[in-house]
Design a protein around this motif. Structure first.
Motif, mmCIF file in Angstrom:
data_model
loop_
_atom_site.group_PDB
_atom_site.id
_atom_site.type_symbol
_atom_site.label_atom_id
_atom_site.label_comp_id
_atom_site.label_asym_id
_atom_site.label_seq_id
_atom_site.Cartn_x
_atom_site.Cartn_y
_atom_site.Cartn_z
ATOM 1 N N GLU A 66 37.817 43.195 31.894
ATOM 2 C CA GLU A 66 36.638 42.348 31.463
ATOM 3 C C GLU A 66 37.047 40.949 31.982
ATOM 4 O O GLU A 66 38.271 40.756 32.109
ATOM 5 N N THR A 67 36.093 40.256 32.248
ATOM 6 C CA THR A 67 36.028 38.778 32.847
ATOM 7 C C THR A 67 35.457 37.805 32.147
ATOM 8 O O THR A 67 34.178 37.749 31.729
ATOM 9 N N VAL A 68 35.862 36.822 31.731
ATOM 10 C CA VAL A 68 35.040 35.712 30.906
ATOM 11 C C VAL A 68 34.185 34.888 31.818
ATOM 12 O O VAL A 68 35.060 34.291 32.956
ATOM 13 N N LEU A 69 33.201 34.804 31.907
ATOM 14 C CA LEU A 69 32.142 34.205 32.959
ATOM 15 C C LEU A 69 31.693 32.723 32.367
ATOM 16 O O LEU A 69 31.644 31.902 33.208
ATOM 17 N N TYR A 70 31.432 32.632 31.057
ATOM 18 C CA TYR A 70 31.160 31.495 30.428
ATOM 19 C C TYR A 70 31.341 31.249 29.077
ATOM 20 O O TYR A 70 31.638 32.139 28.408
#
Length: 98
Positions: A21-25
């Motif tokens: 999981e990666t925070v994009l915005y």
């Protein structure tokens, strides 16, 4: 309330998925919904990558559960219970219903 758009990408192999999981915005709910909608247009294979929005509050709850789950033994993670005809992992059920 603040929200995040999270990208969920499969970086594993066939039969052994590993989701990253990666925070994009980050922003308010409306901004995140718009960003998520645009981002989803880029994804051609949703089995490999997808995205979703989540509130900071829910993200914090999920992190606490992950920390709790990581402390359990293999046997504790696999133990199941049946409630109202439905089967649940006992540790997860008890954590979320305490």
């Amino acid at each position: 309330m603040k929200y995040s758009v999270i990208e969920n990408r499969n970086i594993g192999t066939i039969g052994a998925p590993i989701m990253h999981e990666t925070v994009l915005y980050r922003g308010n709910k409306e901004e995140c919904l718009k960003y998520e909608e645009e981002k989803r247009k880029e994804y051609t294979d949703k089995t490999m990558v997808d995205c979703f929005i989540i509130s900071d509050e829910q993200q914090e709850k999920n992190e606490k559960f992950r920390e709790y789950w990581d402390l359990l033994s293999k046997e504790e993670k696999e133990e199941k219970i049946v409630i109202d005809g439905k089967t649940y992992f006992k540790a997860a059920y008890e954590f979320h219903n305490k």
